[in-house]
Design a protein around this motif. Structure first.
Motif, mmCIF file in Angstrom:
data_model
loop_
_atom_site.group_PDB
_atom_site.id
_atom_site.type_symbol
_atom_site.label_atom_id
_atom_site.label_comp_id
_atom_site.label_asym_id
_atom_site.label_seq_id
_atom_site.Cartn_x
_atom_site.Cartn_y
_atom_site.Cartn_z
ATOM 1 N N ASP A 297 29.762 32.089 -9.268
ATOM 2 C CA ASP A 297 29.787 31.523 -10.586
ATOM 3 C C ASP A 297 28.753 30.432 -10.733
ATOM 4 O OD1 ASP A 297 31.675 33.353 -11.337
ATOM 5 O OD2 ASP A 297 33.335 31.841 -11.380
ATOM 6 N N SER A 298 28.664 29.719 -9.871
ATOM 7 C CA SER A 298 27.711 28.503 -9.708
ATOM 8 C C SER A 298 26.326 28.946 -9.628
ATOM 9 C CB SER A 298 27.864 27.308 -8.777
ATOM 10 O OG SER A 298 27.872 27.956 -7.473
ATOM 11 N N VAL A 299 26.145 29.886 -8.894
ATOM 12 C CA VAL A 299 24.793 30.309 -8.693
ATOM 13 C C VAL A 299 24.251 31.391 -10.069
ATOM 14 C CG1 VAL A 299 23.177 32.281 -7.402
ATOM 15 C CG2 VAL A 299 24.535 30.536 -6.235
ATOM 16 N N VAL A 300 25.120 32.213 -10.603
ATOM 17 C CA VAL A 300 24.917 32.983 -11.751
ATOM 18 C C VAL A 300 24.512 32.098 -12.933
ATOM 19 C CG1 VAL A 300 25.882 34.668 -13.406
ATOM 20 C CG2 VAL A 300 26.133 34.728 -10.915
ATOM 21 N N GLN A 301 25.185 30.961 -12.937
ATOM 22 C CA GLN A 301 24.876 29.863 -14.016
ATOM 23 C C GLN A 301 23.605 29.651 -14.286
ATOM 24 O OE1 GLN A 301 27.902 26.837 -13.795
ATOM 25 N NE2 GLN A 301 29.419 28.213 -14.656
ATOM 26 N N ILE A 302 23.009 29.410 -12.988
ATOM 27 C CA ILE A 302 21.488 28.670 -12.736
ATOM 28 C C ILE A 302 20.690 30.309 -12.774
ATOM 29 C CG2 ILE A 302 20.056 27.736 -11.318
ATOM 30 C CD1 ILE A 302 22.527 26.066 -10.317
ATOM 31 N N ASN A 303 21.039 31.150 -12.057
ATOM 32 C CA ASN A 303 20.309 32.272 -11.873
ATOM 33 C C ASN A 303 21.040 33.525 -12.233
ATOM 34 O OD1 ASN A 303 18.498 34.477 -11.059
ATOM 35 N ND2 ASN A 303 18.377 33.982 -9.110
ATOM 36 N N PRO A 304 20.638 33.990 -13.338
ATOM 37 C CA PRO A 304 21.631 35.321 -14.010
ATOM 38 C C PRO A 304 21.514 36.434 -12.917
ATOM 39 C CG PRO A 304 20.400 34.357 -15.918
ATOM 40 C CD PRO A 304 19.867 33.706 -14.498
ATOM 41 N N ALA A 305 20.752 36.586 -12.087
ATOM 42 C CA ALA A 305 20.630 37.664 -10.948
ATOM 43 C C ALA A 305 21.539 37.497 -9.917
ATOM 44 C CB ALA A 305 19.239 37.823 -10.527
ATOM 45 N N GLY A 306 22.055 36.116 -10.036
ATOM 46 C CA GLY A 306 22.934 35.718 -8.799
ATOM 47 C C GLY A 306 22.326 35.682 -7.534
ATOM 48 N N LYS A 307 21.010 35.707 -7.303
ATOM 49 C CA LYS A 307 20.393 35.621 -6.042
ATOM 50 C C LYS A 307 20.158 34.203 -5.631
ATOM 51 C CE LYS A 307 18.465 40.105 -6.454
ATOM 52 N NZ LYS A 307 17.131 41.060 -6.364
ATOM 53 N N VAL A 308 20.179 34.049 -4.218
ATOM 54 C CA VAL A 308 19.517 32.738 -3.766
ATOM 55 C C VAL A 308 18.573 33.200 -3.084
ATOM 56 C CG1 VAL A 308 21.975 31.717 -3.716
ATOM 57 C CG2 VAL A 308 21.227 33.011 -1.749
ATOM 58 N N PRO A 309 17.556 32.185 -2.416
ATOM 59 C CA PRO A 309 17.799 30.652 -2.733
ATOM 60 C C PRO A 309 17.295 30.422 -4.300
ATOM 61 C CG PRO A 309 15.735 31.081 -1.817
ATOM 62 C CD PRO A 309 16.273 32.310 -1.507
ATOM 63 N N VAL A 310 17.749 29.158 -4.934
ATOM 64 C CA VAL A 310 17.426 28.487 -5.982
ATOM 65 C C VAL A 310 16.980 27.179 -5.665
ATOM 66 C CG1 VAL A 310 17.934 28.002 -8.355
ATOM 67 C CG2 VAL A 310 18.814 30.035 -7.464
ATOM 68 N N LEU A 311 15.737 26.720 -6.446
ATOM 69 C CA LEU A 311 15.260 25.395 -6.055
ATOM 70 C C LEU A 311 15.640 24.637 -7.454
ATOM 71 C CD1 LEU A 311 13.937 23.270 -4.150
ATOM 72 C CD2 LEU A 311 11.846 23.949 -5.208
ATOM 73 N N ILE A 312 16.065 23.630 -7.657
ATOM 74 C CA ILE A 312 16.019 22.942 -8.911
ATOM 75 C C ILE A 312 15.117 21.842 -8.736
ATOM 76 C CG2 ILE A 312 17.347 21.558 -10.503
ATOM 77 C CD1 ILE A 312 18.264 24.710 -10.334
ATOM 78 N N TYR A 313 14.123 21.736 -9.513
ATOM 79 C CA TYR A 313 13.202 20.632 -9.663
ATOM 80 C C TYR A 313 12.917 20.214 -10.958
ATOM 81 C CZ TYR A 313 8.602 17.913 -9.602
ATOM 82 O OH TYR A 313 7.817 16.970 -9.758
ATOM 83 N N ASP A 314 12.981 19.084 -11.265
ATOM 84 C CA ASP A 314 13.021 18.354 -12.551
ATOM 85 C C ASP A 314 13.848 19.016 -13.632
ATOM 86 O OD1 ASP A 314 11.881 16.345 -14.495
ATOM 87 O OD2 ASP A 314 10.113 17.545 -14.641
ATOM 88 N N GLY A 315 15.025 19.479 -13.195
ATOM 89 C CA GLY A 315 15.790 20.182 -14.034
ATOM 90 C C GLY A 315 15.625 21.464 -14.145
#
Length: 195
Positions: free
Chosen positions: A36-54
């Motif tokens: 759930d925490s990944v899907v909230q940021i990336n709807p595809a649900g894939k990792v990695p995700v980098l958050i930079y400047d929001g």
């Protein structure tokens, strides 16, 4: 400060390793793909995700290229012939190495069991070995993929070779085995896998 989301046992390792090589601070959130925490940021649900400047940035290669360009390290300048060669080798590794390994993984444990084709893995192993021979002819003379400077494709190649060995794909080229051994000795790699 960067935030990296995803477990180290995935392509997230590439991003963490890159940040370690660059000497950049980061927070690591080892959330699993499709959680759930990944899907909230990336709807595809894939990792990695980098958050930079929001802002979330997805895809390990896009993230590494962004970091290399932003920090002016582990890359050649845009618009140069060296960068064109770097980008060409990056695409080759994604098309020929990463794609074969990902397709094998999909037919091993990702897809529903009724959709898996185990025989496809023999073809993928053959293609992987053929691709190694092609890569050897495209590599530079130094210790790294392009030559004497470590760049984005070095991390992709090393990660794919580690993945290959885990998936029982043979590394048949001695130069690639030597390359992988050297990359595994890098302090930044050791810190990344210890995450």
């Amino acid at each position: 400060m960067y935030t990296v989301i995803g477990p180290v046992q995935s392509r997230t390792l590439r991003v963490i390793w890159m940040l370690e090589e660059l000497g950049q601070p980061y927070d690591h959130v080892p959330a699993l793909p499709q959680s759930d925490s990944v899907v909230q940021i990336n709807p595809a649900g894939k990792v990695p995700v980098l958050i930079y400047d929001g802002t979330p940035i997805t895809d390990s290669t896009a993230i590494m290229t962004f970091l290399a360009d932003r920090h002016g390290k582990m890359t050649y300048p845009a618009g140069t012939l060296e960068r064109a060669r770097q980008d060409s080798l990056t695409q080759f590794l994604l098309d020929e190495f990463d794609a074969a390994l990902w397709l094998a993984a999909r037919h091993s444990f990702v897809l529903p069991e009724e959709l898996r084709l185990s025989a496809i893995k023999n073809t993928l192993r053959w293609e992987f070995e053929k691709s190694q021979k092609q890569l050897i002819h495209r590599m530079g003379e130094g210790d790294f993929v392009i030559g004497d400077q470590m760049t984005v494709p070095d991390i992709i190649l090393a990660h794919c070779l580690i993945w290959a060995l885990t998936a029982k794909f043979r590394v048949i080229e001695p130069r690639l085995s030597k390359f992988l051994a050297q990359m595994r000795e890098r302090p930044a790699f050791r810190r990344a896998v210890a995450e």
